[in-house]
Design a protein around this motif. Structure first.
Motif, PDB file in Angstrom:
ATOM      1  N   LEU A 116     -12.014   9.596  -7.385  1.00 10.20           N
ATOM      2  CA  LEU A 116     -11.915   9.092  -6.003  1.00 10.20           C
ATOM      3  C   LEU A 116     -12.739   9.408  -5.347  1.00 10.20           C
ATOM      4  O   LEU A 116     -13.449   8.901  -4.280  1.00 10.20           O
ATOM      5  CB  LEU A 116     -10.571   9.688  -5.770  1.00 10.20           C
ATOM      6  N   ALA A 117     -13.347  10.798  -5.365  1.00  8.64           N
ATOM      7  CA  ALA A 117     -14.391  11.489  -4.426  1.00  8.64           C
ATOM      8  C   ALA A 117     -15.676  10.508  -4.569  1.00  8.64           C
ATOM      9  O   ALA A 117     -16.196  10.019  -3.637  1.00  8.64           O
ATOM     10  CB  ALA A 117     -14.689  12.754  -5.082  1.00  8.64           C
ATOM     11  N   LYS A 118     -15.924  10.278  -5.878  1.00  7.36           N
ATOM     12  CA  LYS A 118     -17.276   9.322  -6.010  1.00  7.36           C
ATOM     13  C   LYS A 118     -17.098   7.914  -5.383  1.00  7.36           C
ATOM     14  O   LYS A 118     -18.145   7.619  -4.587  1.00  7.36           O
ATOM     15  CB  LYS A 118     -17.389   9.143  -7.580  1.00  7.36           C
TER      16      LYS A 118
ATOM     17  N   LEU B 139     -15.155   7.316  -2.737  1.00 10.55           N
ATOM     18  CA  LEU B 139     -15.277   7.425  -1.424  1.00 10.55           C
ATOM     19  C   LEU B 139     -16.591   7.560  -0.759  1.00 10.55           C
ATOM     20  O   LEU B 139     -16.729   7.008   0.284  1.00 10.55           O
ATOM     21  CB  LEU B 139     -14.263   8.346  -0.799  1.00 10.55           C
ATOM     22  N   ARG B 140     -17.491   8.498  -1.679  1.00 13.32           N
ATOM     23  CA  ARG B 140     -18.923   8.940  -1.133  1.00 13.32           C
ATOM     24  C   ARG B 140     -19.525   7.405  -1.180  1.00 13.32           C
ATOM     25  O   ARG B 140     -20.354   7.189  -0.359  1.00 13.32           O
ATOM     26  CB  ARG B 140     -19.387   9.670  -1.914  1.00 13.32           C
ATOM     27  N   ALA B 141     -19.376   6.655  -2.010  1.00 15.61           N
ATOM     28  CA  ALA B 141     -20.358   5.435  -2.343  1.00 15.61           C
ATOM     29  C   ALA B 141     -19.731   4.400  -1.160  1.00 15.61           C
ATOM     30  O   ALA B 141     -20.498   3.813  -0.597  1.00 15.61           O
ATOM     31  CB  ALA B 141     -19.973   4.795  -3.660  1.00 15.61           C
ATOM     32  N   ALA B 142     -18.358   4.346  -1.030  1.00 17.84           N
ATOM     33  CA  ALA B 142     -17.811   3.350   0.322  1.00 17.84           C
ATOM     34  C   ALA B 142     -18.460   3.934   1.447  1.00 17.84           C
ATOM     35  O   ALA B 142     -19.032   3.012   2.333  1.00 17.84           O
ATOM     36  CB  ALA B 142     -16.418   3.387   0.045  1.00 17.84           C
ATOM     37  N   TYR B 143     -18.634   5.170   1.875  1.00 16.31           N
ATOM     38  CA  TYR B 143     -19.158   5.768   3.045  1.00 16.31           C
ATOM     39  C   TYR B 143     -20.531   5.578   3.362  1.00 16.31           C
ATOM     40  O   TYR B 143     -21.031   5.126   4.211  1.00 16.31           O
ATOM     41  CB  TYR B 143     -18.680   7.068   3.245  1.00 16.31           C
ATOM     42  N   SER B 144     -21.154   5.707   2.247  1.00 15.64           N
ATOM     43  CA  SER B 144     -22.776   5.604   2.098  1.00 15.64           C
ATOM     44  C   SER B 144     -23.075   4.221   2.301  1.00 15.64           C
ATOM     45  O   SER B 144     -24.333   3.671   2.834  1.00 15.64           O
ATOM     46  CB  SER B 144     -23.347   6.291   1.057  1.00 15.64           C
ATOM     47  N   THR B 145     -22.340   3.023   1.764  1.00 21.18           N
ATOM     48  CA  THR B 145     -22.971   1.713   1.751  1.00 21.18           C
ATOM     49  C   THR B 145     -22.153   0.996   2.749  1.00 21.18           C
ATOM     50  O   THR B 145     -22.385  -0.250   3.152  1.00 21.18           O
ATOM     51  CB  THR B 145     -22.965   1.258   0.567  1.00 21.18           C
ATOM     52  N   GLY B 146     -20.886   1.441   2.888  1.00 22.05           N
ATOM     53  CA  GLY B 146     -19.873   0.735   3.786  1.00 22.05           C
ATOM     54  C   GLY B 146     -20.439   0.263   5.064  1.00 22.05           C
ATOM     55  O   GLY B 146     -20.524  -1.089   5.489  1.00 22.05           O
ATOM     56  N   HIS B 147     -20.835   0.959   5.963  1.00 17.89           N
ATOM     57  CA  HIS B 147     -20.998   0.718   7.470  1.00 17.89           C
ATOM     58  C   HIS B 147     -22.462  -0.304   7.496  1.00 17.89           C
ATOM     59  O   HIS B 147     -22.376  -1.279   8.149  1.00 17.89           O
ATOM     60  CB  HIS B 147     -21.564   1.875   8.099  1.00 17.89           C
TER      61      HIS B 147
ATOM     62  N   THR C  74      -9.199  -2.894  -3.842  1.00 21.37           N
ATOM     63  CA  THR C  74      -8.101  -2.931  -5.004  1.00 21.37           C
ATOM     64  C   THR C  74      -8.262  -1.865  -6.204  1.00 21.37           C
ATOM     65  O   THR C  74      -7.294  -1.316  -6.303  1.00 21.37           O
ATOM     66  CB  THR C  74      -8.060  -4.221  -5.658  1.00 21.37           C
ATOM     67  N   ALA C  75      -9.499  -1.716  -6.692  1.00 23.41           N
ATOM     68  CA  ALA C  75      -9.464  -0.452  -7.734  1.00 23.41           C
ATOM     69  C   ALA C  75      -9.370   0.844  -7.134  1.00 23.41           C
ATOM     70  O   ALA C  75      -8.812   1.819  -7.569  1.00 23.41           O
ATOM     71  CB  ALA C  75     -11.188  -0.549  -8.016  1.00 23.41           C
ATOM     72  N   ARG C  76      -9.773   0.945  -5.788  1.00 23.80           N
ATOM     73  CA  ARG C  76      -9.601   2.299  -5.093  1.00 23.80           C
ATOM     74  C   ARG C  76      -7.993   2.428  -5.022  1.00 23.80           C
ATOM     75  O   ARG C  76      -7.484   3.483  -5.022  1.00 23.80           O
ATOM     76  CB  ARG C  76     -10.473   2.146  -3.748  1.00 23.80           C
ATOM     77  N   ILE C  77      -7.210   1.552  -4.396  1.00 25.08           N
ATOM     78  CA  ILE C  77      -5.792   1.604  -4.068  1.00 25.08           C
ATOM     79  C   ILE C  77      -5.183   1.947  -5.406  1.00 25.08           C
ATOM     80  O   ILE C  77      -4.202   2.958  -5.473  1.00 25.08           O
ATOM     81  CB  ILE C  77      -5.271   0.417  -3.733  1.00 25.08           C
ATOM     82  N   LYS C  78      -5.590   1.183  -6.523  1.00 26.47           N
ATOM     83  CA  LYS C  78      -4.997   1.406  -7.903  1.00 26.47           C
ATOM     84  C   LYS C  78      -5.228   3.172  -8.358  1.00 26.47           C
ATOM     85  O   LYS C  78      -4.430   3.662  -8.836  1.00 26.47           O
ATOM     86  CB  LYS C  78      -5.728   0.711  -9.153  1.00 26.47           C
ATOM     87  N   GLU C  79      -6.529   3.465  -8.021  1.00 23.58           N
ATOM     88  CA  GLU C  79      -6.675   4.939  -8.469  1.00 23.58           C
ATOM     89  C   GLU C  79      -5.926   5.900  -7.492  1.00 23.58           C
ATOM     90  O   GLU C  79      -5.464   6.952  -8.141  1.00 23.58           O
ATOM     91  CB  GLU C  79      -8.331   5.326  -8.156  1.00 23.58           C
ATOM     92  N   ILE C  80      -5.617   5.491  -6.344  1.00 23.53           N
ATOM     93  CA  ILE C  80      -4.917   6.501  -5.295  1.00 23.53           C
ATOM     94  C   ILE C  80      -3.612   6.402  -5.619  1.00 23.53           C
ATOM     95  O   ILE C  80      -2.754   7.353  -5.815  1.00 23.53           O
ATOM     96  CB  ILE C  80      -5.142   5.847  -3.738  1.00 23.53           C
ATOM     97  N   GLU C  81      -2.864   5.271  -6.230  1.00 21.80           N
ATOM     98  CA  GLU C  81      -1.673   5.291  -6.598  1.00 21.80           C
ATOM     99  C   GLU C  81      -1.622   5.959  -7.695  1.00 21.80           C
ATOM    100  O   GLU C  81      -0.424   6.651  -8.050  1.00 21.80           O
ATOM    101  CB  GLU C  81      -1.206   3.701  -6.728  1.00 21.80           C
TER     102      GLU C  81
END
Length: 386
Positions: A120-122, A124-132, A160-167
């Motif tokens: 999840l940390a990976k 989130l870091r990927a989403a933060y670095s590329t998302g904006h 969707t993948a992130r939500i599944k991992e969080i769940e």
């Protein structure tokens, strides 16, 4: 000499003899009276001694009966305490097994939680670095609608993948909490069982000490060979009467086929040296109707064949006894036990534990008294057990 003269002489002699006897009686009558008085006194003394001896015997018999009742109470208490300790030990073992399983499960969940946290940390870091930057390009890029659609689909997939991992992570956390709660509960139960185990052990030790005092008191009552024979006769008669009574009360079970086809094939109920053999002299004309197997106290006794428990109680001279009906008139008897593990009416399978070796019945050494009977008559166990 004339007849008259002869008669006169006889009369004179008679008078002289009568006087002589009178003198003798006068002289010896005090002695005779004294002897008669002495004899009467001796007879009274003997009667008093007999009365006193009878009273003493009666008191000894009463005291022996009291001690036997105390022995019965002591040995029944030891049986209950032994079973309680045995059950506590089993629960303790099961609790420890459960704790080991929960500890292993906790380790697996903890490892899984750490892996999920890393993943999840990976993400989130990927989403933060590329998302904006990507969202900004998506908003400004109005020239290529197809590319916009692909970018939206890509982000939906990632979300969707992130939500599944969080769940999954939340589920792992929940399971871990439940396991930790179970573990705490089991640890509390373990502590309580250990405390109960100590209480059971102390109660058992106290019971054994009380029984030892009772047995010593019984042993201090010296009995003659005749009294010992009478005691053994009474005990054997009680056993025979008890077996006849339970045989009458038992209901025929047609699923039990007896032991006739198993001659020489049965296992002994416990491994041990035979101290007393079937048919050997017991006391006087009495002979052993079974065998006495030396075995350590607490050792498990197993039934020689499947059957139904007909008797499970204390019996004078034999202590704690279990009797099993094998059908077709065959019974097996197990005596001098420390604890009885089965109750009347229980069905037991071949080799199933039914009792623990002991020294009940006032024995000084632990051993198993074992009999096999057919239609009430004792048979040699050596011919049936290999």
């Amino acid at each position: 000499m004339t007849i008259r003269s002869l008669l006169q002489v006889w009369r004179d002699k008679k008078r002289v003899l009568t006087r002589f006897l009178s003198v003798v009686i006068l002289l010896f009558s005090p002695v005779l009276c004294a002897q008669e008085t002495a004899t009467d006194e001796q007879l009274d003394q003997v009667k008093q001694a007999i009365k006193k001896e009878k009273s003493t015997i009666k008191e000894v018999d009463k005291e022996r009966e009291r001690l036997l009742k105390q022995l019965q109470s002591d040995e029944l208490a030891i049986s209950q305490q032994t079973k309680s300790l045995r059950n506590t030990d089993k629960k303790l073992d099961l609790t420890q097994q459960t704790l080991r399983r929960l500890t292993a499960e906790k380790q697996q969940l903890t490892s899984k939680k750490q892996q999920q946290e890393t993943l999840l940390a990976k993400q989130l870091r990927a989403a933060y670095s590329t998302g904006h930057h990507d969202y900004l390009k998506l908003i400004l890029n109005q020239e290529n609608p197809g590319k916009v659609q692909r970018t939206v689909s890509y982000y939906q997939y990632l979300n969707t993948a992130r939500i599944k991992e969080i769940e999954a992570f939340q589920s792992t956390i929940t399971q871990l909490n439940e396991v930790e709660q179970q573990q705490r509960s089991q640890q509390q139960q373990l502590a309580q069982l250990k405390k109960k185990q100590q209480v059971d052990k102390q109660a058992l030790e106290t019971g054994k000490q009380r029984r030892e005092k009772t047995v010593n008191a019984l042993n201090n009552q010296l009995m003659s060979a005749k009294q010992q024979l009478e005691k053994l006769e009474t005990e054997e008669e009680s056993l025979v009467a008890a077996l006849a009574r339970i045989a009458r009360l038992s209901k025929q079970d047609f699923s039990l086929s007896g032991l006739s086809s198993l001659r020489g094939k049965l296992n002994w109920p416990v491994k041990g040296r035979i101290n007393r053999s079937f048919g050997s002299r017991k006391q006087g004309y009495l002979k052993w109707k079974g065998v006495l197997l030396a075995a350590s106290s607490g050792k498990t006794i197993s039934t020689i064949h499947h059957g139904v428990v007909l008797f499970s109680d204390w019996l004078k001279g034999y202590g704690l006894v279990t009797v099993i009906d094998h059908g077709d008139g065959y019974m097996s008897l197990y005596g001098h036990n420390q604890a009885l593990l089965k109750s009347v009416g229980d069905r037991v399978e071949t080799g199933e534990p039914i009792a623990l070796v002991g020294q009940s019945g006032g024995q000084n050494q632990s051993a198993l008294y074992f009999e096999i009977r057919h239609n009430g008559k004792a048979v040699n166990p050596k011919l049936w057990c290999r």
